[in-house]
Design an enzyme around this catalytic site. Structure first.
Site, PDB file in Angstrom:
ATOM      1  N   HIS A  59       0.862  -1.196   0.000  1.00 17.00           N
ATOM      2  CA  HIS A  59       0.000   0.000   0.000  1.00 17.00           C
ATOM      3  C   HIS A  59       0.893   1.239   0.000  1.00 17.00           C
ATOM      4  O   HIS A  59       1.233   1.772   1.054  1.00 17.00           O
ATOM      5  CB  HIS A  59      -0.917  -0.006   1.220  1.00 17.00           C
ATOM      6  CG  HIS A  59      -1.957   1.069   1.206  1.00 17.00           C
ATOM      7  ND1 HIS A  59      -3.298   0.804   1.066  1.00 17.00           N
ATOM      8  CD2 HIS A  59      -1.860   2.413   1.309  1.00 17.00           C
ATOM      9  CE1 HIS A  59      -3.981   1.938   1.088  1.00 17.00           C
ATOM     10  NE2 HIS A  59      -3.120   2.934   1.243  1.00 17.00           N
ATOM     11  N   HIS A  61       1.589   5.055  -1.984  1.00 19.30           N
ATOM     12  CA  HIS A  61       1.158   6.113  -2.903  1.00 19.30           C
ATOM     13  C   HIS A  61       2.377   6.580  -3.692  1.00 19.30           C
ATOM     14  O   HIS A  61       2.962   7.630  -3.417  1.00 19.30           O
ATOM     15  CB  HIS A  61       0.525   7.262  -2.123  1.00 19.30           C
ATOM     16  CG  HIS A  61      -0.787   6.907  -1.508  1.00 19.30           C
ATOM     17  ND1 HIS A  61      -1.994   7.066  -2.170  1.00 19.30           N
ATOM     18  CD2 HIS A  61      -1.082   6.370  -0.300  1.00 19.30           C
ATOM     19  CE1 HIS A  61      -2.982   6.656  -1.385  1.00 19.30           C
ATOM     20  NE2 HIS A  61      -2.457   6.225  -0.248  1.00 19.30           N
ATOM     21  N   GLY A  66      -2.704  12.673  -0.792  1.00 23.23           N
ATOM     22  CA  GLY A  66      -3.086  13.986  -0.272  1.00 23.23           C
ATOM     23  C   GLY A  66      -4.099  14.704  -1.131  1.00 23.23           C
ATOM     24  O   GLY A  66      -4.821  14.112  -1.923  1.00 23.23           O
ATOM     25  N   GLY A  67      -4.124  16.038  -0.975  1.00 21.81           N
ATOM     26  CA  GLY A  67      -5.069  16.855  -1.710  1.00 21.81           C
ATOM     27  C   GLY A  67      -6.292  17.244  -0.911  1.00 21.81           C
ATOM     28  O   GLY A  67      -7.140  17.998  -1.387  1.00 21.81           O
ATOM     29  N   GLU A  68      -6.398  16.766   0.349  1.00 15.24           N
ATOM     30  CA  GLU A  68      -7.589  17.057   1.143  1.00 15.24           C
ATOM     31  C   GLU A  68      -7.613  18.486   1.678  1.00 15.24           C
ATOM     32  O   GLU A  68      -8.591  18.916   2.266  1.00 15.24           O
ATOM     33  CB  GLU A  68      -7.712  16.085   2.320  1.00 15.24           C
ATOM     34  CG  GLU A  68      -8.053  14.660   1.931  1.00 15.24           C
ATOM     35  CD  GLU A  68      -6.831  13.760   1.921  1.00 15.24           C
ATOM     36  OE1 GLU A  68      -7.013  12.543   2.004  1.00 15.24           O
ATOM     37  OE2 GLU A  68      -5.709  14.296   1.808  1.00 15.24           O
ATOM     38  N   THR A  97      -7.507   9.492  -2.383  1.00 13.21           N
ATOM     39  CA  THR A  97      -8.604  10.448  -2.503  1.00 13.21           C
ATOM     40  C   THR A  97      -8.575  11.165  -3.839  1.00 13.21           C
ATOM     41  O   THR A  97      -9.612  11.402  -4.465  1.00 13.21           O
ATOM     42  CB  THR A  97      -8.513  11.502  -1.376  1.00 13.21           C
ATOM     43  OG1 THR A  97      -8.309  10.845  -0.140  1.00 13.21           O
ATOM     44  CG2 THR A  97      -9.789  12.323  -1.307  1.00 13.21           C
ATOM     45  N   TYR A 128     -10.400   5.932  -4.590  1.00  4.83           N
ATOM     46  CA  TYR A 128     -11.478   5.938  -3.595  1.00  4.83           C
ATOM     47  C   TYR A 128     -12.838   5.817  -4.255  1.00  4.83           C
ATOM     48  O   TYR A 128     -13.761   5.225  -3.711  1.00  4.83           O
ATOM     49  CB  TYR A 128     -11.452   7.253  -2.805  1.00  4.83           C
ATOM     50  CG  TYR A 128     -10.571   7.283  -1.584  1.00  4.83           C
ATOM     51  CD1 TYR A 128      -9.419   6.511  -1.483  1.00  4.83           C
ATOM     52  CD2 TYR A 128     -10.890   8.110  -0.517  1.00  4.83           C
ATOM     53  CE1 TYR A 128      -8.612   6.552  -0.370  1.00  4.83           C
ATOM     54  CE2 TYR A 128     -10.087   8.167   0.614  1.00  4.83           C
ATOM     55  CZ  TYR A 128      -8.959   7.393   0.683  1.00  4.83           C
ATOM     56  OH  TYR A 128      -8.164   7.454   1.799  1.00  4.83           O
ATOM     57  N   LYS A 153      -8.454  -0.755  -6.306  1.00  3.82           N
ATOM     58  CA  LYS A 153      -8.578  -0.052  -5.019  1.00  3.82           C
ATOM     59  C   LYS A 153      -9.953   0.604  -4.943  1.00  3.82           C
ATOM     60  O   LYS A 153     -10.467   1.132  -5.925  1.00  3.82           O
ATOM     61  CB  LYS A 153      -7.463   1.013  -4.947  1.00  3.82           C
ATOM     62  CG  LYS A 153      -7.648   2.143  -3.936  1.00  3.82           C
ATOM     63  CD  LYS A 153      -7.221   1.745  -2.548  1.00  3.82           C
ATOM     64  CE  LYS A 153      -7.303   2.941  -1.598  1.00  3.82           C
ATOM     65  NZ  LYS A 153      -6.230   3.928  -1.809  1.00  3.82           N
ATOM     66  N   ARG A 160     -15.113  10.315   2.616  1.00  2.00           N
ATOM     67  CA  ARG A 160     -14.565  10.706   1.315  1.00  2.00           C
ATOM     68  C   ARG A 160     -14.859   9.671   0.232  1.00  2.00           C
ATOM     69  O   ARG A 160     -14.486   9.865  -0.937  1.00  2.00           O
ATOM     70  CB  ARG A 160     -13.046  10.893   1.426  1.00  2.00           C
ATOM     71  CG  ARG A 160     -12.617  12.026   2.338  1.00  2.00           C
ATOM     72  CD  ARG A 160     -11.143  11.902   2.711  1.00  2.00           C
ATOM     73  NE  ARG A 160     -10.919  10.727   3.565  1.00  2.00           N
ATOM     74  CZ  ARG A 160      -9.711  10.299   3.927  1.00  2.00           C
ATOM     75  NH1 ARG A 160      -8.629  10.925   3.482  1.00  2.00           N
ATOM     76  NH2 ARG A 160      -9.586   9.250   4.712  1.00  2.00           N
ATOM     77  N   HIS A 192      -9.665   0.498   1.167  1.00  2.73           N
ATOM     78  CA  HIS A 192      -9.385   1.496   2.197  1.00  2.73           C
ATOM     79  C   HIS A 192     -10.560   1.494   3.154  1.00  2.73           C
ATOM     80  O   HIS A 192     -11.706   1.704   2.753  1.00  2.73           O
ATOM     81  CB  HIS A 192      -9.226   2.884   1.566  1.00  2.73           C
ATOM     82  CG  HIS A 192      -9.369   4.006   2.533  1.00  2.73           C
ATOM     83  ND1 HIS A 192      -8.305   4.683   3.087  1.00  2.73           N
ATOM     84  CD2 HIS A 192     -10.484   4.594   3.072  1.00  2.73           C
ATOM     85  CE1 HIS A 192      -8.743   5.612   3.911  1.00  2.73           C
ATOM     86  NE2 HIS A 192     -10.061   5.576   3.919  1.00  2.73           N
ATOM     87  N   HIS A 221      -5.901  -0.603   6.676  1.00  2.00           N
ATOM     88  CA  HIS A 221      -6.120   0.343   7.786  1.00  2.00           C
ATOM     89  C   HIS A 221      -7.051  -0.273   8.831  1.00  2.00           C
ATOM     90  O   HIS A 221      -7.870   0.422   9.444  1.00  2.00           O
ATOM     91  CB  HIS A 221      -6.720   1.673   7.295  1.00  2.00           C
ATOM     92  CG  HIS A 221      -6.056   2.260   6.086  1.00  2.00           C
ATOM     93  ND1 HIS A 221      -4.687   2.300   5.931  1.00  2.00           N
ATOM     94  CD2 HIS A 221      -6.580   2.857   4.973  1.00  2.00           C
ATOM     95  CE1 HIS A 221      -4.401   2.882   4.770  1.00  2.00           C
ATOM     96  NE2 HIS A 221      -5.524   3.216   4.173  1.00  2.00           N
ATOM     97  N   ARG A 224      -8.435   0.568  12.667  1.00  2.00           N
ATOM     98  CA  ARG A 224      -9.619   1.370  12.976  1.00  2.00           C
ATOM     99  C   ARG A 224     -10.832   0.503  13.301  1.00  2.00           C
ATOM    100  O   ARG A 224     -11.807   0.984  13.880  1.00  2.00           O
ATOM    101  CB  ARG A 224      -9.956   2.274  11.780  1.00  2.00           C
ATOM    102  CG  ARG A 224      -8.852   3.253  11.406  1.00  2.00           C
ATOM    103  CD  ARG A 224      -9.080   3.824  10.017  1.00  2.00           C
ATOM    104  NE  ARG A 224      -8.079   4.826   9.684  1.00  2.00           N
ATOM    105  CZ  ARG A 224      -7.853   5.277   8.453  1.00  2.00           C
ATOM    106  NH1 ARG A 224      -8.558   4.796   7.430  1.00  2.00           N
ATOM    107  NH2 ARG A 224      -6.930   6.197   8.234  1.00  2.00           N
ATOM    108  N   ASP A 271       1.253   2.901   3.806  1.00  2.00           N
ATOM    109  CA  ASP A 271       0.547   4.098   3.306  1.00  2.00           C
ATOM    110  C   ASP A 271       1.547   5.192   2.948  1.00  2.00           C
ATOM    111  O   ASP A 271       1.250   6.385   3.027  1.00  2.00           O
ATOM    112  CB  ASP A 271      -0.454   4.614   4.341  1.00  2.00           C
ATOM    113  CG  ASP A 271      -1.619   5.378   3.719  1.00  2.00           C
ATOM    114  OD1 ASP A 271      -1.699   5.438   2.479  1.00  2.00           O
ATOM    115  OD2 ASP A 271      -2.439   5.925   4.470  1.00  2.00           O
ATOM    116  N   SER A 275      -1.358  10.940   2.370  1.00  2.00           N
ATOM    117  CA  SER A 275      -1.680  11.856   3.467  1.00  2.00           C
ATOM    118  C   SER A 275      -2.326  11.079   4.609  1.00  2.00           C
ATOM    119  O   SER A 275      -3.012  10.081   4.386  1.00  2.00           O
ATOM    120  CB  SER A 275      -2.628  12.954   2.996  1.00  2.00           C
ATOM    121  OG  SER A 275      -3.865  12.398   2.583  1.00  2.00           O
TER     122      SER A 275
END
Length: 376
Positions: A59, A61, A66-68, A97, A128, A153, A160, A192, A221, A224, A271, A275
């Protein structure tokens, strides 16, 4: 050709010292007192250090995530030297994202670039969002006809995400599985998993009512949704934890998971270059971190030094277990004859001192010897 002498390759028998002979990017022999009389043979004294398989990070990138928080929050691309310093010889790249300023075309190109620079590299189509962005027009075709693409993915349980309905994920998984069957690839759906209310509920619902095998679904992830993850692994699925920056929090979680779930179903990824945003209860962005590929080794080291996990077990989520999960168990994740010559040498403090990828020494004495084309 490379001969590495005086190394320990079995963490459970540290007194046993061996040699490894490498040629053509493969391990050709493992034994004691190997002495091939060959021209152009480079001999390295391992000086009693511990050799472990090169790490596999599923996993990453590689284009940056990012970009959020606006265009300035786009994370830079992964560089070859970052992988080398982290002891990672195999990566699986993906989008997150942002599939607007980055594309599957860019992703495949970057994957090819990393391969040309000496890594083993694959990638996942999609991002996403749903319907999934692709290169050929369908997920099934991307997996079947693009060598580097091994799955897709998607995001679930996240504000998001595209808030998939059950039928959407069933159809996506069916495409991935068929593309994989036709091309002889894993054909996975890499999920994700956010901090949303549903957790892995959508997967449990599908597995209860549909005929898709659990092996298609690969939630990541999962720290969580720890309880859901343990249940999923107990059903025969793979669960992927994400290394935190310091390595400690994830290491403690992995130690718990080893006690509650099948060890061979647990994997670890970083990851990296994605981000890591922190949101409040109203889904407002508070701050943003960035994943580091070096967190993989830190987590392994912490598992051993602080959690008391044997090195052989601490390595499994980043070597043998993930190799099996990705259909690479016949060439990755093990230091044995016929396997790819990817290995790391650890000193007596478990720090990375040498990295060999595909039979090429990429780092020695902590100094990176191979960098990307445009790295200083």
């Amino acid at each position: 050709m490379l001969l590495i002498k005086n190394i320990r390759i079995d963490p459970e028998n540290p007194a046993e010292v061996s040699d490894i002979f490498i040629a053509g990017g493969k391990i050709q022999a493992v034994g004691t007192k190997l002495a091939p009389d060959l021209p152009n043979l480079t001999i390295i004294d391992g000086d009693g250090r511990t050799a472990v398989p090169g790490y596999i990070d599923q996993h990453v990138h590689i284009l940056g995530g990012g970009g959020e928080s606006g265009f300035a929050s786009r994370v830079p691309e992964l560089q070859l030297s970052e992988c080398v310093r982290g002891g990672v010889s195999t990566v699986v790249g993906l989008l997150g994202t942002d599939s607007l300023t980055r594309s599957v075309e860019n992703l495949v190109a970057k994957t090819k670039a990393l391969k040309s620079e000496g890594l083993t590299a694959f990638c996942l189509t999609g991002a996403y969002e749903f319907p999934s962005p692709t290169l050929t027009g369908t997920v099934k075709k991307d997996i079947a006809f693009i060598d580097e693409v091994i799955g897709v993915k998607i995001a679930i349980a996240d504000h998001r995400s595209s808030n998939l309905a059950k039928g959407d994920l069933i159809r996506l998984a069916s495409q991935a599985r068929l593309g994989g069957i036709i091309s002889g690839k894993p054909g996975i759906v890499h999920l994700h998993v956010g901090s949303g209310k549903r957790g892995l509920g959508l997967l449990f619902d599908i597995l209860e009512t549909e005929d898709l095998p659990i092996s298609v679904f690969r939630p990541t992830h999962v720290g969580r949704v720890f309880a859901d993850a343990v249940r999923f692994a107990g059903m025969g699925g793979y669960i992927d934890f994400t290394a935190d920056e310091g390595g400690g929090e994830t290491a403690r979680m992995l130690a718990r998971a080893f006690e509650q779930a099948p060890v061979d179903r647990i994997t670890l990824s970083t990851d990296s270059n994605g981000s890591i945003p922190k949101w409040n209860d109203r889904k407002e962005l508070l701050r943003m971190g960035v994943g580091q590929i070096s967190s993989m080794h830190r987590t392994v080291k912490t598992l051993v030094e602080e959690c008391g996990v044997p090195l052989s077990m601490a390595l499994r989520p980043v070597t043998t277990s993930v190799a099996k999960a990705l259909g690479l168990a016949d060439r990755k994740g093990c230091l044995a004859v016929g396997y790819d010559a990817d290995l790391n040498l650890l000193d007596d403090r478990l720090s990375l001192s040498m990295v060999v990828t595909g039979g090429t020494v990429m780092m020695d004495g902590g100094r990176v010897l191979r960098k990307g084309m445009f790295e200083p």
